[in-house]
Design a protein around this motif. Structure first.
Motif, PDB file in Angstrom:
ATOM      1  N   ASN A  54     -23.523 -13.315  -3.357  1.00 19.99           N
ATOM      2  CA  ASN A  54     -23.844 -14.682  -2.929  1.00 19.99           C
ATOM      3  C   ASN A  54     -25.089 -15.241  -3.617  1.00 19.99           C
ATOM      4  O   ASN A  54     -25.501 -16.368  -3.346  1.00 19.99           O
ATOM      5  CB  ASN A  54     -24.019 -14.730  -1.411  1.00 19.99           C
ATOM      6  N   THR A  55     -25.692 -14.461  -4.515  1.00 20.38           N
ATOM      7  CA  THR A  55     -26.865 -14.917  -5.261  1.00 20.38           C
ATOM      8  C   THR A  55     -26.453 -15.947  -6.302  1.00 20.38           C
ATOM      9  O   THR A  55     -25.454 -15.772  -6.998  1.00 20.38           O
ATOM     10  CB  THR A  55     -27.541 -13.728  -5.972  1.00 20.38           C
ATOM     11  N   ARG A  56     -27.213 -17.022  -6.418  1.00 20.96           N
ATOM     12  CA  ARG A  56     -26.954 -17.988  -7.480  1.00 20.96           C
ATOM     13  C   ARG A  56     -27.575 -17.475  -8.778  1.00 20.96           C
ATOM     14  O   ARG A  56     -28.722 -17.010  -8.794  1.00 20.96           O
ATOM     15  CB  ARG A  56     -27.498 -19.376  -7.140  1.00 20.96           C
ATOM     16  N   VAL A  57     -26.816 -17.541  -9.832  1.00 25.59           N
ATOM     17  CA  VAL A  57     -27.256 -17.023 -11.120  1.00 25.59           C
ATOM     18  C   VAL A  57     -26.956 -18.044 -12.211  1.00 25.59           C
ATOM     19  O   VAL A  57     -26.102 -18.917 -12.045  1.00 25.59           O
ATOM     20  CB  VAL A  57     -26.554 -15.688 -11.467  1.00 25.59           C
ATOM     21  N   LYS A  58     -27.642 -17.904 -13.310  1.00 26.16           N
ATOM     22  CA  LYS A  58     -27.347 -18.704 -14.499  1.00 26.16           C
ATOM     23  C   LYS A  58     -26.489 -17.841 -15.418  1.00 26.16           C
ATOM     24  O   LYS A  58     -26.874 -16.704 -15.730  1.00 26.16           O
ATOM     25  CB  LYS A  58     -28.633 -19.134 -15.200  1.00 26.16           C
ATOM     26  N   VAL A  59     -25.347 -18.374 -15.815  1.00 26.02           N
ATOM     27  CA  VAL A  59     -24.431 -17.598 -16.635  1.00 26.02           C
ATOM     28  C   VAL A  59     -24.129 -18.328 -17.938  1.00 26.02           C
ATOM     29  O   VAL A  59     -24.267 -19.555 -18.035  1.00 26.02           O
ATOM     30  CB  VAL A  59     -23.111 -17.280 -15.901  1.00 26.02           C
ATOM     31  N   GLY A  90     -18.593 -25.030  -6.744  1.00 28.17           N
ATOM     32  CA  GLY A  90     -19.948 -25.539  -6.529  1.00 28.17           C
ATOM     33  C   GLY A  90     -20.918 -25.192  -7.623  1.00 28.17           C
ATOM     34  O   GLY A  90     -22.135 -25.129  -7.388  1.00 28.17           O
ATOM     35  N   GLY A  91     -20.419 -24.997  -8.835  1.00 26.74           N
ATOM     36  CA  GLY A  91     -21.293 -24.699  -9.957  1.00 26.74           C
ATOM     37  C   GLY A  91     -21.856 -25.961 -10.572  1.00 26.74           C
ATOM     38  O   GLY A  91     -21.369 -27.070 -10.333  1.00 26.74           O
ATOM     39  N   VAL A  92     -22.883 -25.788 -11.393  1.00 27.48           N
ATOM     40  CA  VAL A  92     -23.518 -26.910 -12.069  1.00 27.48           C
ATOM     41  C   VAL A  92     -23.643 -26.572 -13.553  1.00 27.48           C
ATOM     42  O   VAL A  92     -24.201 -25.535 -13.919  1.00 27.48           O
ATOM     43  CB  VAL A  92     -24.924 -27.200 -11.498  1.00 27.48           C
ATOM     44  N   VAL A  93     -23.108 -27.456 -14.394  1.00 29.06           N
ATOM     45  CA  VAL A  93     -23.227 -27.276 -15.837  1.00 29.06           C
ATOM     46  C   VAL A  93     -24.626 -27.687 -16.272  1.00 29.06           C
ATOM     47  O   VAL A  93     -25.071 -28.793 -15.995  1.00 29.06           O
ATOM     48  CB  VAL A  93     -22.173 -28.105 -16.589  1.00 29.06           C
ATOM     49  N   ALA A  99     -21.722 -25.956 -31.112  1.00 28.16           N
ATOM     50  CA  ALA A  99     -21.521 -25.194 -32.339  1.00 28.16           C
ATOM     51  C   ALA A  99     -21.188 -23.734 -32.065  1.00 28.16           C
ATOM     52  O   ALA A  99     -20.634 -23.047 -32.916  1.00 28.16           O
ATOM     53  CB  ALA A  99     -22.772 -25.277 -33.220  1.00 28.16           C
ATOM     54  N   LEU A 100     -21.518 -23.264 -30.859  1.00 31.11           N
ATOM     55  CA  LEU A 100     -21.287 -21.861 -30.497  1.00 31.11           C
ATOM     56  C   LEU A 100     -20.163 -21.692 -29.478  1.00 31.11           C
ATOM     57  O   LEU A 100     -19.871 -20.565 -29.067  1.00 31.11           O
ATOM     58  CB  LEU A 100     -22.573 -21.241 -29.933  1.00 31.11           C
ATOM     59  N   ASN A 101     -19.541 -22.800 -29.026  1.00 33.28           N
ATOM     60  CA  ASN A 101     -18.487 -22.742 -28.004  1.00 33.28           C
ATOM     61  C   ASN A 101     -18.983 -22.076 -26.721  1.00 33.28           C
ATOM     62  O   ASN A 101     -18.317 -21.214 -26.147  1.00 33.28           O
ATOM     63  CB  ASN A 101     -17.242 -22.006 -28.525  1.00 33.28           C
ATOM     64  N   ILE A 102     -20.153 -22.517 -26.269  1.00 32.45           N
ATOM     65  CA  ILE A 102     -20.799 -21.913 -25.104  1.00 32.45           C
ATOM     66  C   ILE A 102     -21.157 -22.999 -24.092  1.00 32.45           C
ATOM     67  O   ILE A 102     -21.617 -24.082 -24.464  1.00 32.45           O
ATOM     68  CB  ILE A 102     -22.059 -21.133 -25.520  1.00 32.45           C
ATOM     69  N   THR A 103     -20.933 -22.696 -22.800  1.00 29.04           N
ATOM     70  CA  THR A 103     -21.350 -23.570 -21.709  1.00 29.04           C
ATOM     71  C   THR A 103     -22.312 -22.801 -20.811  1.00 29.04           C
ATOM     72  O   THR A 103     -22.049 -21.643 -20.452  1.00 29.04           O
ATOM     73  CB  THR A 103     -20.138 -24.036 -20.871  1.00 29.04           C
ATOM     74  N   LEU A 104     -23.429 -23.416 -20.454  1.00 21.16           N
ATOM     75  CA  LEU A 104     -24.422 -22.808 -19.580  1.00 21.16           C
ATOM     76  C   LEU A 104     -24.213 -23.347 -18.171  1.00 21.16           C
ATOM     77  O   LEU A 104     -24.226 -24.561 -17.958  1.00 21.16           O
ATOM     78  CB  LEU A 104     -25.833 -23.134 -20.069  1.00 21.16           C
TER      79      LEU A 104
END
Length: 649
Positions: A54-59, A90-93, A99-104
């Motif tokens: 249940n911890t919110r993390v940055k992925v 409930g995530g947030v972009v 250029a790297l095909n990456i979403t944070l």
């Protein structure tokens, strides 16, 4: 020898023999049959399974294309399937690196499997911390390569002119004489830490940048960078406390991909790292590095400083990310003991040893280790004197780093030790090679640096790769590579050089030494003069040097579509006797690196001492590797290295 010691050695020998003969402790065929791999990184999966889901993390979410999700919509959300899934949980972009095909994304940890259900998503990993790790031109052979003649017979100085090096580090003190003495030395600066500054309050980046390309005029050439006329791109990814994030590093690499032509970035130095947990095939930083290399940029990475425990016991498997990426030039640290002659040089005890222990996990829960042979080579990294950023954190907290060579604030010099100092030496060397021959691909630069390296007697392949940096020998070969290879697809076996290669030996400060005359390729070593006389398919863009090596469970062979004849794959990793690659005593068979890495079990002992770590234990961002704890990234070398100085990755 007493009975217990004999029994212990026989037990270790029996274990090694059993592994190499295929007596494994699990169903190998079942593991190989698994066709699906976990798309969630091991440390993130461990966090979820530990009850902290249940911890919110940055992925960091990697996908097949940057547009598959439909692009950004208002409110910071994505369109398409991925965007819908992010909104549902409930995530947030927080950013898109196109250029790297990456979403944070900021998300609750146990919701990542929902995102992984999107077919376009290839891998999800934590946005973890990144740490900085920590007489040069004479001992590397740089000085004797300075004066060159061009095709018209005119003399010029080989100093990295017309080559720009991007430094991903803690910033650069641009007022220091190592940079301010040359007009326009720093062509661009940008901060990715959120501190909104590009100077160097920490003190690491200034030292590193000066090793690569510092101007030596202020010190009459005594403390000069390897590529002293190269221009620098200052990308600050490490903050004032010596800490950065994976996402910050990715943003900097994304910037390079988008601006490489505008700022003529040909070389990138990364004297930093994070625990190498996820396989290089999945890790976002490794994949970003691969994109840069495929685009024609040489990427140099520090191996790390985890070669021994706090009690001095040697450790294998401590290579950091992105040093575990096969397309990067991974550099370990050697010790020159302050002299220019190279007859007494050794490997610094703290320098990280291979093999790489990043891994993927299949559907049966079996770990498949990369087990790449790293580092690729080593360079001087012990008690190196270079530029000192004004009032920096490292010197304030480690006063012994102050060299006291100069008292003027913008001319002060400091000591640092570590593979982070070795890495910019190789980055500077790469700039010299590209100045001597702008047509070289990144793989050619890497091949030439390895082939001409000096094998150090008494050290094995996992400690030194191919050997110690030899700028003089590397430049001699680089100048001869056919310029017309650029833009062509040469046939395998076509001539690589414009004339016969020079003799495979270099003399520096009256000491003559042979070249290694070989390469390390993923899980193999390879030798043969055709490596520099003939074009090999893997020298081109879009390939790895190790491509074209066919692997079985216990064997390797060369594909004739990639490699020419008269090349030899070594069956053993050696403890070098100082002669070309393959000379010396057997250290261990290369077969233990094969079979997707599952032949090496966690904790297996190697003949000279120690356990190979799996490097996975994560606690609050701190990696524990066989008892080594990475805390603030500062390494104090012990008396066995002949000094007591701080260093970083």
């Amino acid at each position: 020898m007493n009975a217990p010691r004999i029994l212990k050695r026989l037990t270790v020998l029996a274990l090694l023999v059993s592994l190499c003969s295929g007596l494994l402790f699990f169903d190998h065929s079942k593991a190989q049959a698994a066709s699906t791999f976990d798309k969630v990184s091991p440390d993130l999966r461990q966090l979820i399974q530990s009850g902290q889901g249940n911890t919110r993390v940055k992925v960091i979410v990697q996908s097949t294309t940057s547009t598959s999700s439909g692009g950004l919509l208002s409110g910071g959300l994505l369109g398409g399937l991925l965007g819908s899934l992010v909104q549902t949980v409930g995530g947030v972009v927080q950013g898109v690196l196109s250029a790297l095909n990456i979403t944070l994304i900021d998300i609750q940890a146990d919701s990542v499997d929902v995102l992984a259900s999107d077919p376009s998503v290839t891998y999800i990993s934590l946005d973890t911390q990144v740490r900085s790790f920590g007489h040069v031109t004479t001992t590397t052979g740089t000085q004797q390569s300075r004066t060159q003649k061009n095709a018209l017979g005119l003399n010029y100085t080989l100093d990295g002119s017309n080559v720009n090096i991007a430094i991903l580090d803690s910033g650069i003190d641009t007022a220091h004489k190592s940079f301010s003495a040359q007009s326009g030395k720093i062509v661009f600066s940008k901060d990715f830490t959120g501190e909104n500054r590009t100077d160097d309050p920490y003190g690491h980046g200034t030292h590193v940048a000066a090793v690569a390309a510092g101007v030596g005029s202020a010190t009459n050439g005594q403390y000069e960078g390897v590529a002293s006329a190269a221009k620098l791109v200052n990308l600050r990814v490490i903050n004032s406390q010596g800490i950065g994030t994976v996402s910050g590093v990715l943003k900097a690499l994304d910037w390079i991909m988008n601006n490489r032509t505008l700022y003529n970035v040909r070389v990138v130095n990364m004297s930093l790292g994070a625990p190498a947990i996820s396989s290089y095939k999945n890790d976002p930083v490794c994949n970003a590095v691969r994109k840069l290399v495929n685009a024609g940029i040489v990427v140099v990475a520090a191996a790390g400083n985890n070669g021994k425990t706090s009690t001095g016991q040697k450790v294998y498997g401590g290579i950091h990310c992105p040093g575990n990426e096969p397309s990067a030039i991974t550099v370990g640290a050697s010790n020159t003991y302050g002299s220019d002659a190279r007859n007494e040089d050794s490997i610094a005890t703290y320098s990280s040893h291979g093999p790489t222990r990043s891994f993927s996990t299949d559907a049966y829960g079996v770990k498949h280790y990369d087990n790449l042979i790293k580092p690729d080579l080593v360079a001087p990294g012990n008690k190196i004197v270079s530029a000192e950023a004004v009032n920096n954190y490292l010197v304030r907290t480690h006063s012994e780093l102050e060299s006291n060579n100069y008292t003027t604030a913008n001319m002060k010099l400091m000591y640092m030790s570590g593979s982070s100092v070795s890495s910019p030496m190789v980055a500077g060397a790469a700039a010299l090679l590209l100045e001597a021959n702008p047509n070289l691909t990144p793989n050619m630069v890497k091949m030439i640096l390895m082939y001409t390296a000096q094998p150090l007697a008494g050290f094995n392949t996992w400690e030194q790769g191919t050997g110690q940096l030899n700028v003089a020998g590397a430049v001699a070969i680089a100048k001869l590579v056919r310029g017309e290879l650029l833009g062509l697809t040469p046939a395998v076996g076509s001539a690589l050089l414009t004339q016969a290669a020079p003799g495979p030996q270099t003399t520096i400060s009256a000491y003559a030494f042979p070249w290694t005359q070989g390469l390390v390729l993923n899980h193999a070593t390879i030798t043969g003069t055709n490596l520099i006389n003939k074009y090999q398919k893997s020298y081109g863009k879009g390939y790895l040097l190790g491509d074209g090596v066919t692997e079985g469970t216990y064997w390797q062979s060369l594909s004739t579509s990639f490699w020419t004849s008269n090349l030899s794959i070594g069956n053993y990793l050696m403890k070098s006797d100082g002669t070309p690659l393959g000379g010396g005593g057997v250290f261990c068979p290369t077969g233990i690196l094969l079979g997707d890495g599952i032949m090496i079990t966690d904790g297996i002992m190697i003949t000279d001492g120690i356990m190979i770590s799996d490097g996975i234990m994560i606690t609050d961002g701190i990696m524990i590797t066989d008892g080594i704890m990475i805390t603030d990234g500062i390494m104090i070398t012990d008396s066995s290295e002949g000094d007591a100085t701080a260093g970083m990755q």
